[in-house]
Design a protein around this motif. Structure first.
Motif, PDB file in Angstrom:
ATOM      1  N   ILE A 154      26.525 -27.242 -67.897  1.00 15.52           N
ATOM      2  CA  ILE A 154      27.874 -26.427 -67.536  1.00 15.52           C
ATOM      3  C   ILE A 154      28.388 -25.996 -68.974  1.00 15.52           C
ATOM      4  O   ILE A 154      28.838 -24.616 -68.957  1.00 15.52           O
ATOM      5  N   TRP A 155      28.135 -26.769 -69.897  1.00 13.14           N
ATOM      6  CA  TRP A 155      28.599 -25.908 -71.192  1.00 13.14           C
ATOM      7  C   TRP A 155      27.946 -24.704 -71.523  1.00 13.14           C
ATOM      8  O   TRP A 155      28.622 -23.887 -72.071  1.00 13.14           O
ATOM      9  N   SER A 156      26.657 -24.668 -71.576  1.00 12.41           N
ATOM     10  CA  SER A 156      25.977 -23.701 -71.614  1.00 12.41           C
ATOM     11  C   SER A 156      26.380 -22.238 -70.930  1.00 12.41           C
ATOM     12  O   SER A 156      26.419 -21.214 -71.201  1.00 12.41           O
ATOM     13  N   ALA A 157      26.466 -22.661 -69.699  1.00 15.02           N
ATOM     14  CA  ALA A 157      26.900 -21.744 -68.639  1.00 15.02           C
ATOM     15  C   ALA A 157      28.362 -21.054 -69.026  1.00 15.02           C
ATOM     16  O   ALA A 157      28.567 -19.854 -69.160  1.00 15.02           O
ATOM     17  N   VAL A 158      29.170 -22.035 -69.328  1.00 12.55           N
ATOM     18  CA  VAL A 158      30.695 -21.550 -69.714  1.00 12.55           C
ATOM     19  C   VAL A 158      30.684 -20.626 -71.133  1.00 12.55           C
ATOM     20  O   VAL A 158      31.184 -19.834 -71.226  1.00 12.55           O
ATOM     21  N   MET A 159      29.793 -21.183 -72.054  1.00  9.11           N
ATOM     22  CA  MET A 159      29.692 -20.529 -73.271  1.00  9.11           C
ATOM     23  C   MET A 159      29.045 -19.124 -73.000  1.00  9.11           C
ATOM     24  O   MET A 159      29.542 -17.986 -73.892  1.00  9.11           O
ATOM     25  N   ALA A 160      28.063 -19.210 -72.151  1.00 10.29           N
ATOM     26  CA  ALA A 160      27.246 -17.616 -71.891  1.00 10.29           C
ATOM     27  C   ALA A 160      28.457 -16.618 -71.238  1.00 10.29           C
ATOM     28  O   ALA A 160      28.581 -15.588 -71.394  1.00 10.29           O
ATOM     29  N   PHE A 161      29.259 -17.324 -70.404  1.00 10.12           N
ATOM     30  CA  PHE A 161      30.291 -16.443 -69.562  1.00 10.12           C
ATOM     31  C   PHE A 161      31.412 -16.178 -70.613  1.00 10.12           C
ATOM     32  O   PHE A 161      31.690 -15.025 -70.623  1.00 10.12           O
ATOM     33  N   ALA A 162      31.394 -17.023 -71.417  1.00 11.13           N
ATOM     34  CA  ALA A 162      32.843 -16.665 -72.483  1.00 11.13           C
ATOM     35  C   ALA A 162      32.146 -15.454 -73.398  1.00 11.13           C
ATOM     36  O   ALA A 162      32.564 -14.336 -73.670  1.00 11.13           O
ATOM     37  N   TYR A 163      30.937 -15.575 -73.830  1.00  8.77           N
ATOM     38  CA  TYR A 163      30.237 -14.365 -74.340  1.00  8.77           C
ATOM     39  C   TYR A 163      30.208 -13.099 -73.615  1.00  8.77           C
ATOM     40  O   TYR A 163      30.522 -11.834 -74.203  1.00  8.77           O
ATOM     41  N   ALA A 164      30.237 -13.242 -72.381  1.00  9.57           N
ATOM     42  CA  ALA A 164      29.694 -12.120 -71.475  1.00  9.57           C
ATOM     43  C   ALA A 164      31.068 -11.522 -71.455  1.00  9.57           C
ATOM     44  O   ALA A 164      31.251 -10.299 -71.656  1.00  9.57           O
ATOM     45  N   LEU A 165      32.033 -12.056 -71.520  1.00 12.10           N
ATOM     46  CA  LEU A 165      33.593 -11.509 -71.290  1.00 12.10           C
ATOM     47  C   LEU A 165      34.141 -10.965 -72.493  1.00 12.10           C
ATOM     48  O   LEU A 165      34.540  -9.904 -72.716  1.00 12.10           O
ATOM     49  N   ALA A 166      33.604 -11.432 -73.604  1.00  6.48           N
ATOM     50  CA  ALA A 166      34.123 -10.991 -74.947  1.00  6.48           C
ATOM     51  C   ALA A 166      33.435  -9.823 -75.131  1.00  6.48           C
ATOM     52  O   ALA A 166      33.763  -8.800 -75.835  1.00  6.48           O
ATOM     53  N   THR A 167      31.875  -9.646 -75.001  1.00  6.18           N
ATOM     54  CA  THR A 167      31.394  -8.215 -75.021  1.00  6.18           C
ATOM     55  C   THR A 167      31.268  -7.124 -73.926  1.00  6.18           C
ATOM     56  O   THR A 167      30.545  -6.408 -74.051  1.00  6.18           O
ATOM     57  N   ARG A 168      32.055  -7.685 -72.814  1.00  5.36           N
ATOM     58  CA  ARG A 168      32.160  -7.000 -71.477  1.00  5.36           C
ATOM     59  C   ARG A 168      30.864  -6.728 -71.043  1.00  5.36           C
ATOM     60  O   ARG A 168      30.724  -5.391 -70.605  1.00  5.36           O
ATOM     61  N   ASN A 169      30.146  -7.712 -71.100  1.00  7.36           N
ATOM     62  CA  ASN A 169      28.734  -7.449 -70.365  1.00  7.36           C
ATOM     63  C   ASN A 169      28.745  -7.953 -69.141  1.00  7.36           C
ATOM     64  O   ASN A 169      28.916  -9.084 -68.442  1.00  7.36           O
ATOM     65  N   ARG A 170      28.771  -7.054 -68.016  1.00  8.16           N
ATOM     66  CA  ARG A 170      29.102  -7.237 -66.620  1.00  8.16           C
ATOM     67  C   ARG A 170      27.985  -7.916 -65.970  1.00  8.16           C
ATOM     68  O   ARG A 170      28.210  -8.827 -65.153  1.00  8.16           O
ATOM     69  N   LYS A 171      26.786  -7.325 -66.289  1.00  8.08           N
ATOM     70  CA  LYS A 171      25.661  -7.823 -65.938  1.00  8.08           C
ATOM     71  C   LYS A 171      25.363  -9.231 -66.065  1.00  8.08           C
ATOM     72  O   LYS A 171      24.833 -10.004 -65.309  1.00  8.08           O
TER      73      LYS A 171
ATOM     74  N   ALA B 280      28.764 -35.614 -81.376  1.00  6.12           N
ATOM     75  CA  ALA B 280      27.730 -34.663 -81.365  1.00  6.12           C
ATOM     76  C   ALA B 280      28.123 -33.396 -80.458  1.00  6.12           C
ATOM     77  O   ALA B 280      27.790 -32.141 -80.775  1.00  6.12           O
ATOM     78  N   LYS B 281      28.919 -33.810 -79.503  1.00  4.02           N
ATOM     79  CA  LYS B 281      29.368 -32.701 -78.536  1.00  4.02           C
ATOM     80  C   LYS B 281      30.486 -31.698 -79.359  1.00  4.02           C
ATOM     81  O   LYS B 281      30.293 -30.456 -79.340  1.00  4.02           O
ATOM     82  N   LEU B 282      31.236 -32.484 -80.149  1.00  8.86           N
ATOM     83  CA  LEU B 282      32.246 -31.689 -81.054  1.00  8.86           C
ATOM     84  C   LEU B 282      31.405 -30.736 -82.033  1.00  8.86           C
ATOM     85  O   LEU B 282      31.892 -29.670 -82.305  1.00  8.86           O
ATOM     86  N   ALA B 283      30.562 -31.378 -82.686  1.00  8.49           N
ATOM     87  CA  ALA B 283      29.812 -30.629 -83.697  1.00  8.49           C
ATOM     88  C   ALA B 283      28.968 -29.444 -83.065  1.00  8.49           C
ATOM     89  O   ALA B 283      28.833 -28.298 -83.711  1.00  8.49           O
ATOM     90  N   LEU B 284      28.215 -29.656 -81.981  1.00 13.42           N
ATOM     91  CA  LEU B 284      27.421 -28.820 -81.300  1.00 13.42           C
ATOM     92  C   LEU B 284      28.680 -27.375 -80.914  1.00 13.42           C
ATOM     93  O   LEU B 284      28.246 -26.315 -81.185  1.00 13.42           O
ATOM     94  N   THR B 285      29.742 -27.691 -80.312  1.00 13.14           N
ATOM     95  CA  THR B 285      30.645 -27.027 -80.011  1.00 13.14           C
ATOM     96  C   THR B 285      31.113 -25.947 -81.322  1.00 13.14           C
ATOM     97  O   THR B 285      31.081 -24.801 -81.274  1.00 13.14           O
ATOM     98  N   ALA B 286      31.187 -26.525 -82.344  1.00 14.26           N
ATOM     99  CA  ALA B 286      31.777 -25.913 -83.726  1.00 14.26           C
ATOM    100  C   ALA B 286      30.697 -25.077 -84.345  1.00 14.26           C
ATOM    101  O   ALA B 286      30.928 -23.829 -84.715  1.00 14.26           O
ATOM    102  N   LEU B 287      29.527 -25.557 -84.251  1.00 17.48           N
ATOM    103  CA  LEU B 287      28.268 -24.789 -84.887  1.00 17.48           C
ATOM    104  C   LEU B 287      28.029 -23.654 -83.792  1.00 17.48           C
ATOM    105  O   LEU B 287      27.689 -22.301 -84.432  1.00 17.48           O
TER     106      LEU B 287
END
Length: 809
Positions: free
Chosen positions: A580-597, A516-523
């Motif tokens: 932890i997973w949610s925080a890292v994914m949100a941070f990765a999204y912030a880096l990709a969109t250059r959302n500094r806030k 389920a972790k793998l499927a959640l990450t892929a989705l």
């Protein structure tokens, strides 16, 4: 011109020697000379595999009984227990065997806390339990109940003017379901609602408990009776009444039928027709022959240094030596692995002689062979005929070598993963050889089989991806979405199977949560990758909102279902892992969109959480008792000495780490103790899983732990580097397919890396008492077969394919 052509045809052709296994070393040496990273990885892999072989060679001889014979005259009785049965997880006086002239051999369970299971004609009989029938009466201390109706799915009984009905999931009093207990948690309340709304086939089994002073949920209160004195639960195709194991006085549980009275705590059963039984966790095959009863133990059998033990007069043992080099399907595995090594040698030799050409057929055979060997080893182990430790070692080594021999440039992620896998296998082998019980080697054997299966499947997938890239063939976007939907459906079905038929340990010896972790990450990666085309779609506000729900709803739905499943486990570590997973994914999204806030807010929340942990660890508080269920874990964490029973893991783990010091318990980084006894560290509960790091630090010291941390940091850094390259490739792509592919790889690698990082943080925090005890295995080090097969191997394969695709682009 004619002469030239004739000479060209008649000139002798250069001889071409067939590749052999001996070419493998020369080819590897030449490749290592051109690639320092490969040379270093091969050197570390050779050292770690060599240490495994040295541990097997140095392991002292160990003995165990192959057969236990009991001889009794008619009317005689004998008491057997841990000493006589070589069953380490049984009581000192566990069984009472009696031979009767008429009834033959009979057995009675003397243990107040551990059950005995008899296997007869494909069915199980638990000693101290009975299937209730209509017309019977059962008594728990002074409380007498009349059974009015009973079948395989429900039972109805009455007492003091009240009628009770229990269907294996819900207890009804006078036709109404009882209210929830005051201390019931949210998961328990949701489970109660589910059982009440669903038909019988979809309900989740919950036992009916007798005793205590409360009438609530599935409890039937009885004054002056210890809670849990007896229970009714599904089992053996029906509903069975069994005597519980209360902490206080033992309550009498009697069954009245046709003028006969049976005390379930003193129940005696005939061994006629019984083929096997389970005592503690040790399984015995039975063979009765007149005055002689022979028991053949398997699984969880005590090991002895010498075939010499003082036994009662009526008991004799037939000794056998533990086999480390032969057994099970070892010969078949050795033969297939020899073919695999030859295929890898042929592929590498052909690549060296004809660079630039694809030589996938030998590698295809090698990957298939490793996969077949892994399946054979796993099936043989499940059947009770596990291959030898030596064949498991060779199987794991071939799987790791296959991972390095597959086409593609060696990356930091792959190199660190291979080293961590080899180090984890070494630790599991040391634990298996050093434990005073025969079953501990099964963790190493299972991990080796799972690694071979994962490496074989991953190798086939990598070869398929290379072939598709060579041909220029790509999956359509709609096909990818259908595959992701199918993947999610399989993962959800596996989670549902665990909820319906499994427990906290999984279902069918597997952990669907890892899939389920793998499927959640892929989705989630797919949804976030599509999110970057936001402005290319409709511009209306209502259409914009509908599109947002269409993109993010699958990931949110799956996250909610996964969280609901994990909440049912009496542990908060899955929730921390998801956080932890949610925080890292949100941070990765912030880096990709250059959302500094957004990035700054996430960093601030992380620092706040770290400060809160430091505050609790240093200051502590008496207000924790108000937290309810989680209070005990925090109180044990803050003051383990005041809770010696519940804090046993923490105290034993800390003692093991302290004994290890900087250079290990043997002061030689564990080199002198290779293959020897594991000492007191083996007594740590779940030492093979949640507390594997404590054993590693005890054996190899903090210096070995530092080396392990470097490899783990290299793995996380390798995931980050590959993800960054994937994002850059997607950012500069000129068409939708390449842009989506780069973003999907970026978010998928970030999600997978987040789960790995979460496992590292939670496991080290638990073992080093930085966090309260949370049951999560340490990736690569713990004996988690499902975590290895369903998460780590797919993540490594996906990262290798991503790196290979980036090279092609």
């Amino acid at each position: 011109m004619t002469i030239s052509l004739r000479r060209s045809f008649t000139a002798p052709r250069a001889s071409f020697a067939r590749p052999s296994i001996g070419d493998l070393g020369a080819v590897i040496a030449r490749a290592a000379a051109r690639n320092t990273g490969l040379a270093l990885t091969l050197a570390m892999l050779t050292v770690l595999c060599g240490l495994q072989a040295l541990a097997l060679l140095r392991a002292p001889a160990a003995w165990l009984p192959s057969a236990i014979t009991v001889k009794l005259a008619p009317g005689e009785t004998i008491t057997l227990g841990q000493h006589e049965l070589a069953a380490p997880q049984s009581d000192r006086n566990h069984l009472s065997l009696r031979r009767d002239a008429q009834d033959g051999w009979t057995l009675r369970n003397l243990s107040a806390t551990r059950q005995v299971i008899l296997l007869r004609d494909g069915s199980e009989q638990r000693m101290g339990s009975i299937t209730l029938l209509a017309g019977q009466r059962f008594q728990i201390d002074g409380a007498l109940f009349d059974v009015r109706g009973a079948d395989s799915g429900s039972i109805t009984f009455a007492r003091d003017g009240h009628e009770w009905r229990y269907d294996g999931a819900v207890l009804y009093r006078d036709g109404h379901q009882q209210a929830n207990c005051p201390e019931s948690h949210l998961a328990s309340r949701l489970l109660s609602l589910w059982n009440r709304a669903m038909p019988g086939l979809l309900t989740i089994s919950r036992p009916l408990s007798f005793g205590g002073n409360l009438y609530c949920d599935n409890r039937l209160g009885l004054a002056q009776v210890t809670p849990g004195a007896a229970q009714i639960a599904r089992g053996n195709g029906g509903l069975q009444l069994s005597a519980g194991n209360p902490d206080g006085d033992r309550a009498a549980v009697l069954v009245h039928s046709a003028g006969l009275q049976t005390d379930l705590r003193k129940q005696e059963a005939s061994l006629e027709g019984v083929k096997a039984m389970v005592v503690g966790h040790t399984r015995f095959q039975l063979n009765a022959d007149g005055d002689q009863l022979t028991l053949y133990p398997s699984r969880h059998v005590t090991l002895f240094n010498a075939p010499d033990l003082k036994l009662p007069d009526h008991v004799t043992w037939q000794w056998q030596q533990r086999a480390l080099w032969d057994g099970g399907q070892s010969k078949a595995i050795w033969a297939v692995l020899a073919v695999c090594l030859a295929c890898m040698a042929a592929s590498l030799a052909l690549s060296a002689r004809r660079p630039g050409r694809a030589h996938s057929v030998p590698m295809l055979l090698a990957a298939s062979g490793v996969l077949i060997c892994g399946v054979i080893a796993l099936v043989a182990q499940r059947a009770g005929f596990a291959p030898s430790a030596a064949s498991s070692m060779l199987l794991a080594a071939c799987a790791l070598l296959l991972w390095l021999a597959l086409p593609g440039r060696l990356t930091l992620l792959t190199a660190a993963g291979v080293v961590l896998l080899a180090a984890g296998l070494l630790s599991q082998l040391e634990l298996g050889l050093g434990a005073p019980e025969s079953s501990w080697l099964r963790y190493y054997q299972k991990s080796a089989a799972m690694l071979a299966i994962g490496a074989g499947l991953g190798g086939l997938l990598r070869l398929w991806a290379q072939r598709q890239a060579t041909r220029g063939a790509h999956l359509q976007q709609r096909s990818i979405e259908w595959l992701l939907a199918l993947f999610a459906a399989v993962a959800l079905a596996a989670l549902a199977a665990q909820v319906l038929w499994g427990d906290e340990q999984g279902v069918f010896d597997l952990q669907p949560v890892e899939l389920a972790k793998l499927a959640l990450t892929a989705l989630t990666a797919h949804c976030l990758a599509l999110r970057f085309n936001w402005h290319a779609g409709p511009q209306g506000l209502s259409e914009h909102g509908a599109r947002w729900l269409q993109l993010i709803a699958p990931a949110l739905l799956f996250l909610a279902l996964l969280g609901l499943s994990l909440v049912q486990v009496d542990d908060f570590s899955p929730l921390i892992l998801l956080l932890i997973w949610s925080a890292v994914m949100a941070f990765a999204y912030a880096l990709a969109t250059r959302n500094r806030k957004l990035a700054g807010a996430l960093v601030a929340l992380t620092l706040t959480a770290a400060a809160a942990i430091v505050y609790l660890r240093c200051v502590g508080t008496d207000d924790l008792i108000r937290w309810g269920f989680y209070a005990d874990r925090f109180l044990v964490w803050l003051n383990p000495a005041e809770h010696p029973h519940t804090g046993q893991q923490l105290l034993l783990g800390a003692r093991a780490i302290s004994d290890g010091g900087w250079l290990g318990a043997d002061h030689w980084l564990g080199l002198r103790s290779l293959g020897m006894a594991a000492g007191g560290a083996v007594q740590i509960p779940a030492v093979q899983d949640d507390f594997a790091a404590s054993f590693f630090l005890n054996r190899h010291g903090l210096a070995g732990g530092l080396l392990l941390w470097v490899a783990q940091a290299a793995l996380v850094a390798g995931i980050a580097f590959t993800a960054a390259r994937a994002y850059q490739a997607g950012a500069v792509a000129r068409d939708f397919r390449h842009a989506w592919s780069g973003r999907f790889r970026y978010f998928a690698l970030c999600g997978g890396g987040a789960f790995v990082l979460g496992h590292f943080l939670l496991s080290w925090g638990t073992n080093l008492a930085i966090f309260p005890i949370m049951g999560q295995p340490m990736s690569f080090l713990s004996a988690g077969g499902s975590h290895l097969l369903f998460f780590l191997c797919p993540l490594l394969a996906f990262s290798a394919i991503s790196a290979q695709s980036l090279e092609g682009e």
